[in-house]
Design an enzyme around this catalytic site. Sequence first.
Site, PDB file in Angstrom:
ATOM      1  N   GLN A  69      45.102  57.935  23.330  1.00 21.98           N
ATOM      2  CA  GLN A  69      46.720  57.895  23.500  1.00 21.98           C
ATOM      3  C   GLN A  69      47.347  59.148  22.958  1.00 21.98           C
ATOM      4  O   GLN A  69      46.917  59.560  22.081  1.00 21.98           O
ATOM      5  CB  GLN A  69      47.358  56.542  23.020  1.00 21.98           C
ATOM      6  CG  GLN A  69      46.828  55.257  23.797  1.00 21.98           C
ATOM      7  CD  GLN A  69      47.449  54.046  23.474  1.00 21.98           C
ATOM      8  OE1 GLN A  69      46.648  53.306  22.712  1.00 21.98           O
ATOM      9  NE2 GLN A  69      48.674  53.805  23.985  1.00 21.98           N
ATOM     10  N   ASP A 227      43.421  54.233  25.834  1.00 22.40           N
ATOM     11  CA  ASP A 227      42.160  53.717  25.278  1.00 22.40           C
ATOM     12  C   ASP A 227      42.247  52.110  24.989  1.00 22.40           C
ATOM     13  O   ASP A 227      41.434  51.404  25.107  1.00 22.40           O
ATOM     14  CB  ASP A 227      41.748  54.460  24.417  1.00 22.40           C
ATOM     15  CG  ASP A 227      42.573  54.980  23.040  1.00 22.40           C
ATOM     16  OD1 ASP A 227      43.707  54.330  23.234  1.00 22.40           O
ATOM     17  OD2 ASP A 227      41.996  55.656  22.191  1.00 22.40           O
TER      18      ASP A 227
END
Length: 470
Positions: A69, A227
């Site tokens: 991220q 994720d």
Amino acid sequence: MATVAGVDSSTQSCKVVLCDADTGEILDEARAPHPEGTAVPAESWWQALCSAGEGLLDRADAIAIAGQQHGLVALDADGRPVRDALLWNDIRSADAAEELIAELGGPPVWADAVGSVPLAAFTVAKLRWLADHEPENADRTHRVLLPHDYLTWRLRGGPSDRTIEPTTDRGDASGTGYWSPATGRYREDLLAHAFRGRNPELPRVAGPAEAVGRTPAGALVAAGTGDNAGAALGLGIADGDVVISLGTSGTVYTRAAAPSADATGAIAGFADATGAFLPLVCTLNAARVLDATAELLGVDNSGLESLARQAPPGSDGVVMLPYLSGERTPNLPQATGSLHGLRPETLRPSHIARAAVEGMLCNMADALDHLRAAGIPIQRVLLIGGAARSALVTEIAAQIFGLTVTVPQPNEYVALGAARQAAWALTGTAQPPSWPARTIAEVPAPSDGGAIGQPIRAAYEKARQALYAR
């Protein structure tokens, strides 16, 4: 049999799993490393995906990518990166995050606007850093993507095909600092403010089960996600489930029906990959505490567990504050780890080993308390990550959290979640396919009314207050 591929493009590596679209059974998998560093060429991610995906992606009917991220991929008008991508763990943007918080009037304003308070990891802070420190590259920035956005775009043929529109999803967009989970819209005013008046193009936010295109070979491409949202989808968490991930750092997150906006900044108000929300608390220290303690004591992780079992609960008053790398929750970036309550009879490897386990879990319990304080119902904990493989960690976790602790079978849950999303896009059903995670251990909530766990947490809190009054 229809097959789907899920990709986990993490900080360290690219992992690809090929799964049966109906059952989620992993048929094949591979990985390739990423370069080290906190600023790396985005092209290296693509090369790793091609390497790990060789012989797998061409067997898939649908593909989805879940990625690390927050990172910043800045592209010029021709779709070429203007500089190396800045990763989530690149802290050069820490001062920029503080500036942005102050400029808009403090944490509550940001929490209300986008559900989270910016940190150095957030894309919005990295854009401010780029504008102030590399204005020439900022001027060349035509489009801003996240790591998974960039790979999904490349998978579909961009930038060689200029007609291909870049896309993202709710889960990853919610970590930028300029997309609101509550409204489902970009806050382009915040983007422009952070980027000193510049207005780069942003990817379209696709729906959770949307197919965003196809590969040149014809495979369906799903939206992908970040994720943490990918892992939540891979685990199939339900309402009342909280995931506690004990990796190098730690995360605590759950599925929620409504968006969150924590004015303290402790809870990041993310979206998930199903259309719901994913309130998340992050710590900087988790399994690294056990690794460092094992090295200190001259044992491996199995030896650390054996030593810790020789000490009683509470370690006879020995407490470890596990802030080895500073800490994010609580926000103590300059803190260091420390041992408390040492006496001649407790200055023993066994007591230090158990104090490390208890300290790590008390820190995660503090993170869990932020979700409780927000009124989020919690029924059980799903414990994942490397440290979750220790039976003692699981036992102590149930005592300290006061909850049932379930350990799913170790798996690549981020990649598996991406594969499940790909199967969802392939079938077009209202809900993602049912791929239940297998449980390998479960410790029920303690029936002692907290007789063991509460004194451990009280001693930990006393030590923390003695050093850090917050």
